[in-house]
Enzyme design. Sequence first.
Site, short mmCIF file in Angstrom:
data_model
loop_
_atom_site.label_atom_id
_atom_site.label_comp_id
_atom_site.label_asym_id
_atom_site.label_seq_id
_atom_site.Cartn_x
_atom_site.Cartn_y
_atom_site.Cartn_z
CB THR A 132 -0.89 0.00 1.26
OG1 THR A 132 -1.53 1.26 1.38
CG2 THR A 132 -0.09 -0.24 2.54
CG ASP A 133 -1.18 4.96 -0.97
OD1 ASP A 133 -1.74 4.35 -0.04
OD2 ASP A 133 -1.78 5.82 -1.67
CD GLU A 134 -3.48 3.64 4.47
OE1 GLU A 134 -3.26 3.57 5.68
OE2 GLU A 134 -4.62 3.66 3.99
CE1 TYR A 158 -3.48 -2.55 5.67
CE2 TYR A 158 -3.31 -0.21 5.15
CZ TYR A 158 -3.37 -1.53 4.75
OH TYR A 158 -3.29 -1.84 3.41
CE LYS A 162 -0.06 -4.56 3.08
NZ LYS A 162 -0.42 -5.89 2.51
P1 NAD Z 1 -9.76 -7.16 2.18
O1 NAD Z 1 -9.77 -6.86 3.63
O2 NAD Z 1 -10.96 -6.87 1.37
O3 NAD Z 1 -9.46 -8.73 1.97
C1 NAD Z 1 -8.46 -9.39 2.69
C2 NAD Z 1 -8.63 -10.89 2.46
O4 NAD Z 1 -7.59 -11.57 3.19
C3 NAD Z 1 -9.98 -11.43 2.98
O5 NAD Z 1 -10.55 -12.29 2.02
C4 NAD Z 1 -9.60 -12.18 4.24
O6 NAD Z 1 -10.46 -13.28 4.52
C5 NAD Z 1 -8.18 -12.64 3.92
N1 NAD Z 1 -7.37 -12.87 5.12
C6 NAD Z 1 -7.25 -12.06 6.19
N2 NAD Z 1 -6.44 -12.63 7.10
C7 NAD Z 1 -6.04 -13.81 6.58
C8 NAD Z 1 -5.17 -14.85 7.05
N3 NAD Z 1 -4.57 -14.78 8.24
N4 NAD Z 1 -4.98 -15.92 6.24
C9 NAD Z 1 -5.58 -15.99 5.03
N5 NAD Z 1 -6.42 -15.06 4.56
C10 NAD Z 1 -6.63 -13.97 5.32
O7 NAD Z 1 -8.47 -6.45 1.60
P2 NAD Z 1 -8.27 -5.74 0.18
O8 NAD Z 1 -8.78 -4.37 0.25
O9 NAD Z 1 -8.72 -6.67 -0.87
O10 NAD Z 1 -6.67 -5.65 0.16
C11 NAD Z 1 -5.89 -6.73 -0.35
C12 NAD Z 1 -4.43 -6.37 -0.23
O11 NAD Z 1 -4.17 -5.17 -0.95
C13 NAD Z 1 -3.98 -6.13 1.20
O12 NAD Z 1 -2.68 -6.65 1.36
C14 NAD Z 1 -3.94 -4.60 1.32
O13 NAD Z 1 -2.98 -4.19 2.25
C15 NAD Z 1 -3.57 -4.21 -0.08
N6 NAD Z 1 -4.03 -2.89 -0.55
C16 NAD Z 1 -5.35 -2.56 -0.45
C17 NAD Z 1 -5.79 -1.34 -0.97
C18 NAD Z 1 -7.25 -0.92 -0.91
O14 NAD Z 1 -7.57 0.21 -1.29
N7 NAD Z 1 -8.17 -1.78 -0.49
C19 NAD Z 1 -4.87 -0.47 -1.57
C20 NAD Z 1 -3.53 -0.84 -1.63
C21 NAD Z 1 -3.13 -2.07 -1.13
O1 DAU Z 2 -4.16 4.00 0.45
C1 DAU Z 2 -4.40 2.63 0.34
C2 DAU Z 2 -5.25 2.15 1.49
O2 DAU Z 2 -6.58 2.59 1.21
C3 DAU Z 2 -5.22 0.65 1.67
O3 DAU Z 2 -3.92 0.25 2.01
C4 DAU Z 2 -6.21 0.22 2.77
O4 DAU Z 2 -6.23 -1.20 2.86
C5 DAU Z 2 -7.59 0.72 2.38
O5 DAU Z 2 -8.52 0.40 3.39
C6 DAU Z 2 -7.55 2.23 2.17
O6 DAU Z 2 -7.29 2.92 3.41
P1 DAU Z 2 -8.04 4.28 3.78
O7 DAU Z 2 -7.97 4.47 5.24
O8 DAU Z 2 -7.57 5.41 2.92
O9 DAU Z 2 -9.55 3.89 3.27
P2 DAU Z 2 -10.99 4.14 3.92
O10 DAU Z 2 -11.98 3.78 2.87
O11 DAU Z 2 -11.12 3.53 5.26
O12 DAU Z 2 -11.01 5.72 4.09
C7 DAU Z 2 -10.81 6.59 2.98
C8 DAU Z 2 -10.85 8.00 3.50
O13 DAU Z 2 -12.20 8.29 3.91
C9 DAU Z 2 -9.97 8.23 4.71
O14 DAU Z 2 -9.42 9.54 4.64
C10 DAU Z 2 -10.94 8.13 5.89
C11 DAU Z 2 -12.25 8.63 5.30
N1 DAU Z 2 -13.48 8.03 5.86
C12 DAU Z 2 -13.57 6.68 5.94
C13 DAU Z 2 -14.71 6.07 6.46
C14 DAU Z 2 -14.79 4.57 6.58
C15 DAU Z 2 -14.54 8.84 6.26
O15 DAU Z 2 -14.47 10.07 6.15
N2 DAU Z 2 -15.67 8.24 6.77
C16 DAU Z 2 -15.79 6.89 6.91
O16 DAU Z 2 -16.83 6.41 7.42
#
Ligand code: NAD
Ligand code: DAU
Length: 361
Positions: A132-134, A158, A162
């Site tokens: 992730t970019d975080e 988180y 990561k």
């Molecule tokens: P998500 O939370 O939707 O899905 C995570 C999946 O991993 C789920 O299916 C869960 O059951 C599985 N999981 C959790 N713990 C586990 C374990 N111990 N063993 C096996 N499976 C397990 O997550 P996502 O949003 O699909 O993100 C996927 C990956 O991409 C993550 O590594 C996250 O850090 C990264 N990522 C997410 C975003 C985003 O915007 N969602 C952006 C950048 C990177």
């Molecule tokens: O940047 C990549 C990341 O993006 C991934 O690594 C994470 O797995 C993914 O969950 C996401 O993280 P964020 O914290 O940016 O996503 P989230 O959707 O939780 O929140 C997006 C923005 O919106 C953040 O600034 C918080 C805000 N927010 C979120 C929720 C859930 C609100 O204002 N209200 C809300 O109820």
Amino acid sequence: MILVTGGAGFIGGNFVLDWLATSDEPVINLDALTYAGNLETLASLAGDARHVFRRGDICDRALVDELLKTYCPRAIVHFAAESHVDRSIHGPGEFVRTNVEGTFTLLEAARAYWSALEGDEKAAFRFHHVSTDEVYGSLGPDDAPFTETHPYEPNSPYSASKAASDHLVRAWYHTYGMPVVTTNCSNNYGPYHFPEKLIPLMIVNALAGKPLPVYGDGKNVRDWLYVKDHCAAIRVVLQKGRLGETYNIGGWNEKPNIDIVHIVCALLDELRPDAAGSYSRLITYVKDRPGHDRRYAIDARKIERELGWRPAETFETGIRKTVEWYLANPEWVANVQSGSYRDWVAANYGDRDDSRAQVRA
Ligand code: NAD
Ligand code: DAU
């Protein structure tokens, strides 16, 4: 075949669907099915012999060893993680376990497996770590976007977990010569997104006539990427990425949260008008997220220059497809909103401010 971890989650699920839509190479999908894992996302693959699902934990070394021995994958694409920043604030332990210990376990199992390979098979093997970019921390308004050499400055449990996993992957390359690539991606959105993250939460709450909880002043900036563009980028990096390298993936699409919420409301006003008035009437400012990173922005020039990847969707096309998908798939949403999801709403929004009663309603 390839081994995918976390392939029942949001991005992993989209990746598996897209992989099998564009290739006949089978997938073994290892997922623990936590609250975030949902096999309904993969319902269209029922009976498809190219998809083998195995419920299990990436921290279970014996299970991972068994899968590697049985299926002999040519690559591991590692999505499995605890992914929600707010959940990491409420309970960081599971993030350290899955994201750090789980990645360590996978790396060690992969190292043993890869070490025993020979010739072309050994040379072709890849461990693709999805990150992730975080990990780079927070940018000021005028700072340049994150490049791959930006210092690691994670601010949430988180992102710290990561970051730790990224460091392990890097070390396994430098110390053991493991054939790894890491991608650091910005915020994804699109179909099958669990409705506790910003965009799906806003769509689902608006349709239910519930408040749209915006943290703080709503001016935190994220860089949004349509999930299928992320999946395409991973396929390219897996195919052509240089070993030991990291590639940033982003949408060239920075927007403040409040703008995102207004865009979602405007699309819903157009596609599913509400007799009570614009959905934007439901916007409710609530107490901020602790340690809330102010701005993320990705410089995605390296992956474009070296591998020729650029996002295909603009935010306008991607968000329209996303809203349309949620309108067309109310059963998927309803089934996701299980008891554990309702418990989460109470835990996360219950003590933010007086709007909690509405948010929980
Ligand atoms: P998500 O939370 O939707 O899905 C995570 C999946 O991993 C789920 O299916 C869960 O059951 C599985 N999981 C959790 N713990 C586990 C374990 N111990 N063993 C096996 N499976 C397990 O997550 P996502 O949003 O699909 O993100 C996927 C990956 O991409 C993550 O590594 C996250 O850090 C990264 N990522 C997410 C975003 C985003 O915007 N969602 C952006 C950048 C990177
Ligand atoms: O940047 C990549 C990341 O993006 C991934 O690594 C994470 O797995 C993914 O969950 C996401 O993280 P964020 O914290 O940016 O996503 P989230 O959707 O939780 O929140 C997006 C923005 O919106 C953040 O600034 C918080 C805000 N927010 C979120 C929720 C859930 C609100 O204002 N209200 C809300 O109820």
